[in-house]
Scaffold this motif. Structure first.
Motif, PDB file in Angstrom:
ATOM      1  N   HIS A  84      12.184  52.049  71.729  1.00  0.00           N
ATOM      2  CA  HIS A  84      11.312  53.061  72.332  1.00  0.00           C
ATOM      3  C   HIS A  84      11.342  53.028  73.868  1.00  0.00           C
ATOM      4  O   HIS A  84      11.584  54.045  74.511  1.00  0.00           O
ATOM      5  CB  HIS A  84       9.894  52.837  71.799  1.00  0.00           C
ATOM      6  CG  HIS A  84       8.915  53.871  72.200  1.00  0.00           C
ATOM      7  ND1 HIS A  84       8.891  55.125  71.649  1.00  0.00           N
ATOM      8  CD2 HIS A  84       7.902  53.837  73.115  1.00  0.00           C
ATOM      9  CE1 HIS A  84       7.915  55.821  72.202  1.00  0.00           C
ATOM     10  NE2 HIS A  84       7.306  55.056  73.087  1.00  0.00           N
ATOM     11  N   THR A  85      11.104  51.861  74.436  1.00  0.00           N
ATOM     12  CA  THR A  85      11.000  51.743  75.890  1.00  0.00           C
ATOM     13  C   THR A  85      12.317  52.065  76.578  1.00  0.00           C
ATOM     14  O   THR A  85      12.357  52.851  77.534  1.00  0.00           O
ATOM     15  CB  THR A  85      10.545  50.322  76.278  1.00  0.00           C
ATOM     16  OG1 THR A  85       9.302  50.049  75.618  1.00  0.00           O
ATOM     17  CG2 THR A  85      10.350  50.188  77.771  1.00  0.00           C
ATOM     18  N   ARG A  86      13.408  51.488  76.122  1.00  0.00           N
ATOM     19  CA  ARG A  86      14.711  51.718  76.761  1.00  0.00           C
ATOM     20  C   ARG A  86      15.176  53.161  76.565  1.00  0.00           C
ATOM     21  O   ARG A  86      15.769  53.755  77.474  1.00  0.00           O
ATOM     22  CB  ARG A  86      15.750  50.747  76.206  1.00  0.00           C
ATOM     23  CG  ARG A  86      17.087  50.862  76.872  1.00  0.00           C
ATOM     24  CD  ARG A  86      17.033  50.471  78.345  1.00  0.00           C
ATOM     25  NE  ARG A  86      18.344  50.607  78.950  1.00  0.00           N
ATOM     26  CZ  ARG A  86      18.546  50.954  80.204  1.00  0.00           C
ATOM     27  NH1 ARG A  86      17.523  51.151  81.008  1.00  0.00           N
ATOM     28  NH2 ARG A  86      19.757  51.072  80.679  1.00  0.00           N
ATOM     29  N   MET A  87      14.890  53.753  75.418  1.00  0.00           N
ATOM     30  CA  MET A  87      15.258  55.146  75.171  1.00  0.00           C
ATOM     31  C   MET A  87      14.540  56.060  76.177  1.00  0.00           C
ATOM     32  O   MET A  87      15.144  56.964  76.740  1.00  0.00           O
ATOM     33  CB  MET A  87      14.915  55.535  73.735  1.00  0.00           C
ATOM     34  CG  MET A  87      15.380  56.920  73.319  1.00  0.00           C
ATOM     35  SD  MET A  87      14.253  58.286  73.650  1.00  0.00           S
ATOM     36  CE  MET A  87      12.753  57.749  72.888  1.00  0.00           C
ATOM     37  N   TYR A  88      13.248  55.792  76.427  1.00  0.00           N
ATOM     38  CA  TYR A  88      12.503  56.586  77.410  1.00  0.00           C
ATOM     39  C   TYR A  88      13.069  56.400  78.813  1.00  0.00           C
ATOM     40  O   TYR A  88      13.178  57.361  79.585  1.00  0.00           O
ATOM     41  CB  TYR A  88      11.019  56.203  77.407  1.00  0.00           C
ATOM     42  CG  TYR A  88      10.187  57.046  76.481  1.00  0.00           C
ATOM     43  CD1 TYR A  88       9.932  58.381  76.751  1.00  0.00           C
ATOM     44  CD2 TYR A  88       9.654  56.504  75.331  1.00  0.00           C
ATOM     45  CE1 TYR A  88       9.171  59.152  75.898  1.00  0.00           C
ATOM     46  CE2 TYR A  88       8.897  57.267  74.461  1.00  0.00           C
ATOM     47  CZ  TYR A  88       8.652  58.590  74.759  1.00  0.00           C
ATOM     48  OH  TYR A  88       7.909  59.358  73.906  1.00  0.00           O
ATOM     49  N   GLU A  89      13.420  55.160  79.164  1.00  0.00           N
ATOM     50  CA  GLU A  89      14.013  54.904  80.485  1.00  0.00           C
ATOM     51  C   GLU A  89      15.298  55.700  80.656  1.00  0.00           C
ATOM     52  O   GLU A  89      15.523  56.319  81.703  1.00  0.00           O
ATOM     53  CB  GLU A  89      14.302  53.412  80.658  1.00  0.00           C
ATOM     54  CG  GLU A  89      13.085  52.554  80.844  1.00  0.00           C
ATOM     55  CD  GLU A  89      13.419  51.065  80.858  1.00  0.00           C
ATOM     56  OE1 GLU A  89      14.609  50.700  80.665  1.00  0.00           O
ATOM     57  OE2 GLU A  89      12.490  50.267  81.063  1.00  0.00           O
ATOM     58  N   TYR A 113      13.027  64.358  66.994  1.00  0.00           N
ATOM     59  CA  TYR A 113      11.872  63.514  67.273  1.00  0.00           C
ATOM     60  C   TYR A 113      12.351  62.253  67.977  1.00  0.00           C
ATOM     61  O   TYR A 113      13.499  61.843  67.842  1.00  0.00           O
ATOM     62  CB  TYR A 113      11.150  63.140  65.973  1.00  0.00           C
ATOM     63  CG  TYR A 113      10.514  64.314  65.281  1.00  0.00           C
ATOM     64  CD1 TYR A 113       9.368  64.907  65.790  1.00  0.00           C
ATOM     65  CD2 TYR A 113      11.074  64.840  64.112  1.00  0.00           C
ATOM     66  CE1 TYR A 113       8.785  65.994  65.158  1.00  0.00           C
ATOM     67  CE2 TYR A 113      10.499  65.925  63.474  1.00  0.00           C
ATOM     68  CZ  TYR A 113       9.345  66.493  64.004  1.00  0.00           C
ATOM     69  OH  TYR A 113       8.764  67.571  63.380  1.00  0.00           O
ATOM     70  N   TYR A 114      11.421  61.599  68.686  1.00  0.00           N
ATOM     71  CA  TYR A 114      11.793  60.399  69.428  1.00  0.00           C
ATOM     72  C   TYR A 114      12.305  59.292  68.508  1.00  0.00           C
ATOM     73  O   TYR A 114      13.238  58.584  68.850  1.00  0.00           O
ATOM     74  CB  TYR A 114      10.624  59.903  70.290  1.00  0.00           C
ATOM     75  CG  TYR A 114      10.379  60.797  71.483  1.00  0.00           C
ATOM     76  CD1 TYR A 114      11.312  60.880  72.509  1.00  0.00           C
ATOM     77  CD2 TYR A 114       9.235  61.562  71.592  1.00  0.00           C
ATOM     78  CE1 TYR A 114      11.118  61.707  73.603  1.00  0.00           C
ATOM     79  CE2 TYR A 114       9.011  62.386  72.687  1.00  0.00           C
ATOM     80  CZ  TYR A 114       9.964  62.453  73.684  1.00  0.00           C
ATOM     81  OH  TYR A 114       9.763  63.278  74.772  1.00  0.00           O
ATOM     82  N   TRP A 115      11.707  59.156  67.325  1.00  0.00           N
ATOM     83  CA  TRP A 115      12.163  58.107  66.419  1.00  0.00           C
ATOM     84  C   TRP A 115      13.586  58.378  65.944  1.00  0.00           C
ATOM     85  O   TRP A 115      14.364  57.456  65.722  1.00  0.00           O
ATOM     86  CB  TRP A 115      11.209  57.912  65.239  1.00  0.00           C
ATOM     87  CG  TRP A 115      11.070  59.099  64.320  1.00  0.00           C
ATOM     88  CD1 TRP A 115      10.151  60.096  64.396  1.00  0.00           C
ATOM     89  CD2 TRP A 115      11.894  59.395  63.177  1.00  0.00           C
ATOM     90  NE1 TRP A 115      10.339  61.006  63.387  1.00  0.00           N
ATOM     91  CE2 TRP A 115      11.404  60.599  62.615  1.00  0.00           C
ATOM     92  CE3 TRP A 115      12.978  58.769  62.574  1.00  0.00           C
ATOM     93  CZ2 TRP A 115      11.967  61.182  61.483  1.00  0.00           C
ATOM     94  CZ3 TRP A 115      13.544  59.356  61.442  1.00  0.00           C
ATOM     95  CH2 TRP A 115      13.029  60.556  60.911  1.00  0.00           C
ATOM     96  N   GLN A 116      13.965  59.665  65.832  1.00  0.00           N
ATOM     97  CA  GLN A 116      15.335  60.010  65.460  1.00  0.00           C
ATOM     98  C   GLN A 116      16.304  59.689  66.601  1.00  0.00           C
ATOM     99  O   GLN A 116      17.417  59.218  66.364  1.00  0.00           O
ATOM    100  CB  GLN A 116      15.426  61.497  65.094  1.00  0.00           C
ATOM    101  CG  GLN A 116      14.685  61.861  63.826  1.00  0.00           C
ATOM    102  CD  GLN A 116      14.631  63.363  63.613  1.00  0.00           C
ATOM    103  OE1 GLN A 116      14.267  64.108  64.530  1.00  0.00           O
ATOM    104  NE2 GLN A 116      14.997  63.805  62.419  1.00  0.00           N
ATOM    105  N   ILE A 117      15.854  59.943  67.825  1.00  0.00           N
ATOM    106  CA  ILE A 117      16.685  59.645  68.994  1.00  0.00           C
ATOM    107  C   ILE A 117      16.905  58.140  69.113  1.00  0.00           C
ATOM    108  O   ILE A 117      18.004  57.687  69.438  1.00  0.00           O
ATOM    109  CB  ILE A 117      16.046  60.221  70.281  1.00  0.00           C
ATOM    110  CG1 ILE A 117      15.915  61.746  70.175  1.00  0.00           C
ATOM    111  CG2 ILE A 117      16.879  59.847  71.509  1.00  0.00           C
ATOM    112  CD1 ILE A 117      15.097  62.376  71.272  1.00  0.00           C
TER     113      ILE A 117
END
Length: 146
Positions: A115-120, A103-107
Motif C-alpha cells: 500500500h505505502t510504496r504503491m502510493y509513493e 481499485y488500489y488493492w488491484q493495483i
C-alpha cells in the motif's frame, strides 16, 4: 536562446506533491475523459430531409467540429506520450489507476508493491507526468508550496 530557457529550469519553487497529484487526478478523471470523447466522436452527421430549415451561418460547424477533434487527438497523443515516458513501474501504476480505473488493492496486486510504496510510486508518477505535460503543452497541473 540558452539551454536554461529551452529546458525551463528557471523556476526554483518547491512543488507541492499532494496538491499536484490531486490536480492530475482531477485532470485524468475529467478533462482527459472529455478529450477522449471529443477525439472519438464523428463531426459528420447523416443527412435528414425532415423539417429542413434554411440556416445561414458565418462559421462552418462541421469544419470547426473537425478541427476540435484534431486538436483533441493531438492532446491525447501528447498525454499518452507523457504517460508512456514514465519508467515501467510508475507507468503501470499510473495506467492502472487512471486509464483502467482499477481499485488500489488491484493495483497493489499488479505492481507487487504494498500500500505505502504503491502510493509513493503513484505520487511520483503524477509529479513526473505533470512536469512533462507542462513542458510539452499549455496544460499546467503543477502546484507549488507557498
Amino acid at each position: 536562446m540558452q539551454l536554461s530557457d529551452l529546458l525551463d529550469n528557471n523556476d526554483n519553487r518547491e512543488i507541492d506533491g499532494k496538491k499536484t497529484r490531486l490536480k492530475v487526478t482531477n485532470f485524468m478523471e475529467n478533462q482527459y475523459q472529455q478529450l477522449k470523447y471529443l477525439a472519438n466522436t464523428s463531426p459528420l452527421q447523416s443527412v435528414s430531409y425532415d423539417n429542413i430549415k434554411v440556416q445561414t451561418s458565418q462559421s462552418n460547424s462541421i469544419e470547426s467540429k473537425t478541427i476540435k477533434q484534431l486538436h483533441a487527438k493531438e492532446y491525447l497523443r501528447i498525454i499518452d506520450d507523457c504517460i508512456n515516458s514514465l519508467d515501467d513501474i510508475k507507468k503501470t501504476i499510473f495506467k492502472a489507476r487512471f486509464i483502467k480505473n482499477l481499485y488500489y488493492w488491484q493495483i497493489e496486486q499488479i505492481s507487487g508493491y504494498g500500500h505505502t510504496r504503491m502510493y509513493e510510486l503513484l505520487n511520483l508518477g503524477c509529479l513526473e507526468f505533470a512536469q512533462k505535460l507542462k513542458r510539452l503543452t499549455d496544460i499546467d497541473l503543477l502546484e507549488y508550496k507557498e
